[in-house]
Design a protein around this motif. Structure first.
Motif, PDB file in Angstrom:
ATOM      1  N   PRO A   1      55.435  15.393   1.785  1.00 21.71           N
ATOM      2  CA  PRO A   1      55.439  15.906   0.690  1.00 21.71           C
ATOM      3  C   PRO A   1      56.137  15.407  -0.596  1.00 21.71           C
ATOM      4  CG  PRO A   1      55.623  17.439   2.557  1.00 21.71           C
ATOM      5  CD  PRO A   1      56.072  16.202   2.816  1.00 21.71           C
ATOM      6  N   LEU A   2      57.414  14.939  -0.414  1.00 25.06           N
ATOM      7  CA  LEU A   2      58.031  14.525  -1.510  1.00 25.06           C
ATOM      8  C   LEU A   2      57.290  13.152  -2.065  1.00 25.06           C
ATOM      9  CD1 LEU A   2      60.908  13.975  -2.983  1.00 25.06           C
ATOM     10  CD2 LEU A   2      61.466  12.532  -1.071  1.00 25.06           C
ATOM     11  N   GLU A   3      56.943  12.193  -1.186  1.00 25.67           N
ATOM     12  CA  GLU A   3      56.075  11.159  -1.679  1.00 25.67           C
ATOM     13  C   GLU A   3      54.992  11.655  -2.494  1.00 25.67           C
ATOM     14  OE1 GLU A   3      56.936   7.945  -2.266  1.00 25.67           O
ATOM     15  OE2 GLU A   3      58.895   8.220  -0.862  1.00 25.67           O
ATOM     16  N   THR A   4      54.492  12.568  -2.169  1.00 29.10           N
ATOM     17  CA  THR A   4      53.119  13.073  -2.740  1.00 29.10           C
ATOM     18  C   THR A   4      53.429  13.599  -4.136  1.00 29.10           C
ATOM     19  OG1 THR A   4      52.012  13.814  -0.617  1.00 29.10           O
ATOM     20  CG2 THR A   4      51.115  14.553  -2.701  1.00 29.10           C
ATOM     21  N   ARG A   5      54.704  14.282  -4.108  1.00 28.19           N
ATOM     22  CA  ARG A   5      55.199  15.006  -5.415  1.00 28.19           C
ATOM     23  C   ARG A   5      55.641  13.552  -6.472  1.00 28.19           C
ATOM     24  NH1 ARG A   5      57.738  18.256  -1.450  1.00 28.19           N
ATOM     25  NH2 ARG A   5      57.242  20.252  -2.034  1.00 28.19           N
ATOM     26  N   LEU A   6      56.290  12.712  -5.826  1.00 23.37           N
ATOM     27  CA  LEU A   6      56.672  11.366  -6.463  1.00 23.37           C
ATOM     28  C   LEU A   6      55.428  10.894  -7.177  1.00 23.37           C
ATOM     29  CD1 LEU A   6      59.568  10.374  -4.600  1.00 23.37           C
ATOM     30  CD2 LEU A   6      59.489  11.349  -6.656  1.00 23.37           C
ATOM     31  N   VAL A   7      54.278  10.576  -6.278  1.00 23.16           N
ATOM     32  CA  VAL A   7      53.306   9.987  -6.830  1.00 23.16           C
ATOM     33  C   VAL A   7      52.801  10.639  -8.142  1.00 23.16           C
ATOM     34  CG1 VAL A   7      51.014   8.914  -6.363  1.00 23.16           C
ATOM     35  CG2 VAL A   7      52.722   8.526  -4.655  1.00 23.16           C
ATOM     36  N   ALA A   8      52.393  12.101  -7.804  1.00 25.03           N
ATOM     37  CA  ALA A   8      51.977  13.058  -8.914  1.00 25.03           C
ATOM     38  C   ALA A   8      52.971  13.019 -10.126  1.00 25.03           C
ATOM     39  CB  ALA A   8      51.833  14.508  -8.408  1.00 25.03           C
ATOM     40  N   LEU A   9      54.226  12.824 -10.165  1.00 32.65           N
ATOM     41  CA  LEU A   9      54.919  12.766 -11.305  1.00 32.65           C
ATOM     42  C   LEU A   9      54.911  11.367 -12.023  1.00 32.65           C
ATOM     43  CD1 LEU A   9      58.436  14.538 -10.125  1.00 32.65           C
ATOM     44  CD2 LEU A   9      56.868  15.271 -11.929  1.00 32.65           C
ATOM     45  N   GLU A  10      54.935  10.236 -11.227  1.00 35.40           N
ATOM     46  CA  GLU A  10      54.757   8.990 -11.498  1.00 35.40           C
ATOM     47  C   GLU A  10      53.521   8.751 -12.293  1.00 35.40           C
ATOM     48  OE1 GLU A  10      55.634   4.441  -9.956  1.00 35.40           O
ATOM     49  OE2 GLU A  10      56.349   6.161  -8.557  1.00 35.40           O
ATOM     50  N   TYR A  11      52.521   9.143 -11.849  1.00 37.41           N
ATOM     51  CA  TYR A  11      51.146   8.703 -12.224  1.00 37.41           C
ATOM     52  C   TYR A  11      50.600   9.905 -13.166  1.00 37.41           C
ATOM     53  CZ  TYR A  11      51.523   4.216  -9.531  1.00 37.41           C
ATOM     54  OH  TYR A  11      51.799   3.063  -9.334  1.00 37.41           O
TER      55      TYR A  11
ATOM     56  N   ASN B   1      48.794   4.321  -0.280  1.00 39.87           N
ATOM     57  CA  ASN B   1      47.401   4.802  -0.218  1.00 39.87           C
ATOM     58  C   ASN B   1      47.230   5.860  -1.054  1.00 39.87           C
ATOM     59  OD1 ASN B   1      47.089   3.016   2.061  1.00 39.87           O
ATOM     60  ND2 ASN B   1      47.448   4.642   3.608  1.00 39.87           N
ATOM     61  N   PHE B   2      48.088   6.706  -1.472  1.00 34.40           N
ATOM     62  CA  PHE B   2      47.870   8.008  -2.453  1.00 34.40           C
ATOM     63  C   PHE B   2      47.870   7.247  -3.708  1.00 34.40           C
ATOM     64  CE2 PHE B   2      48.773  11.298   0.230  1.00 34.40           C
ATOM     65  CZ  PHE B   2      48.549  12.375  -0.326  1.00 34.40           C
ATOM     66  N   ILE B   3      48.620   6.104  -3.974  1.00 34.84           N
ATOM     67  CA  ILE B   3      48.095   5.408  -5.280  1.00 34.84           C
ATOM     68  C   ILE B   3      46.867   4.768  -5.473  1.00 34.84           C
ATOM     69  CG2 ILE B   3      48.909   3.339  -7.026  1.00 34.84           C
ATOM     70  CD1 ILE B   3      51.956   3.999  -5.613  1.00 34.84           C
ATOM     71  N   ARG B   4      46.376   4.550  -4.590  1.00 34.62           N
ATOM     72  CA  ARG B   4      45.015   3.899  -4.635  1.00 34.62           C
ATOM     73  C   ARG B   4      44.096   4.772  -4.773  1.00 34.62           C
ATOM     74  NH1 ARG B   4      41.728   1.147   0.558  1.00 34.62           N
ATOM     75  NH2 ARG B   4      39.760   1.193  -0.317  1.00 34.62           N
ATOM     76  N   PHE B   5      44.256   6.099  -4.042  1.00 34.31           N
ATOM     77  CA  PHE B   5      43.225   7.031  -4.351  1.00 34.31           C
ATOM     78  C   PHE B   5      43.253   7.478  -5.802  1.00 34.31           C
ATOM     79  CE2 PHE B   5      44.130   8.497   0.397  1.00 34.31           C
ATOM     80  CZ  PHE B   5      43.263   7.607   0.697  1.00 34.31           C
ATOM     81  N   VAL B   6      44.445   7.695  -6.226  1.00 32.68           N
ATOM     82  CA  VAL B   6      44.506   7.950  -7.601  1.00 32.68           C
ATOM     83  C   VAL B   6      43.835   6.892  -8.667  1.00 32.68           C
ATOM     84  CG1 VAL B   6      46.046   8.342  -9.512  1.00 32.68           C
ATOM     85  CG2 VAL B   6      46.638   9.627  -7.324  1.00 32.68           C
TER      86      VAL B   6
END
Length: 175
Positions: free
Chosen positions: A92-102, A52-57
């Motif tokens: 929060p970890l998954e949010t950090r990982l999406v931020a880093l990866e994308y 869902n975070f990836i979709r929003f991004v």
């Protein structure tokens, strides 16, 4: 809302259709995604929440807008030793990982709000949240003891943390 309910209730669509080049979208979830006993809100942090975070991004960027991700603020959850204990698990970890990866601008509100809560201490941190004795508040006549939602002071302090972090970023928004 959780990422699931935000999408399913068409709240994301109501934002997405108006997004345009140059807009900024602040994205923070996690508190409600973790509610395992609520099938309308729960998301697994490593699968649905992440996607869902990836979709929003991706959809934000498709419109020429800039996403900014935030980890969840902490809950006021001190143990008997006065130690602030995490309640968010892997969200929060998954949010950090999406931020880093994308390569998305990221503000670590989990860390910053943890420092804020600790600076106020076990008792003092109640002022950051909705803690009212009976008849102390016109709105909460029966009293309230809420360690998740913020008081006006708490919201103001979190806003200050965000502004300070945004000023460190190389974004047009800062201007």
């Amino acid at each position: 809302r959780s990422t699931r309910s935000f999408i399913n209730e068409n709240r994301w669509d109501s934002i997405y259709k108006y997004l345009k080049k140059g807009d900024y979208v602040f994205i923070q979830f996690g508190h409600n995604d973790a509610k395992e006993n609520d099938s309308k809100r729960y998301t697994n942090p490593h699968t649905a929440y992440r996607h869902n975070f990836i979709r929003f991004v991706e959809e934000t960027r498709d419109k020429g807008a800039t996403p900014i991700l935030f980890s969840s603020i902490v809950r006021r959850n001190f143990n008997e030793y006065g130690t602030l204990v995490d309640t968010h698990g892997d969200y929060p970890l998954e949010t950090r990982l999406v931020a880093l990866e994308y390569k998305v601008p990221f503000i670590d509100l989990q860390y910053l709000s943890e420092k804020l809560e600790e600076s106020y201490g076990v008792e003092g941190s109640k002022k950051l949240h909705l803690h009212f004795a009976p008849r102390e508040s016109d709105y909460f006549k029966e009293g309230k003891s809420d360690d998740t939602h913020l008081s006006e002071l708490g919201a103001t302090e979190i806003a200050k943390l965000i502004i300070n972090e945004l000023k460190k970023m190389n974004l047009d928004l800062v201007k």
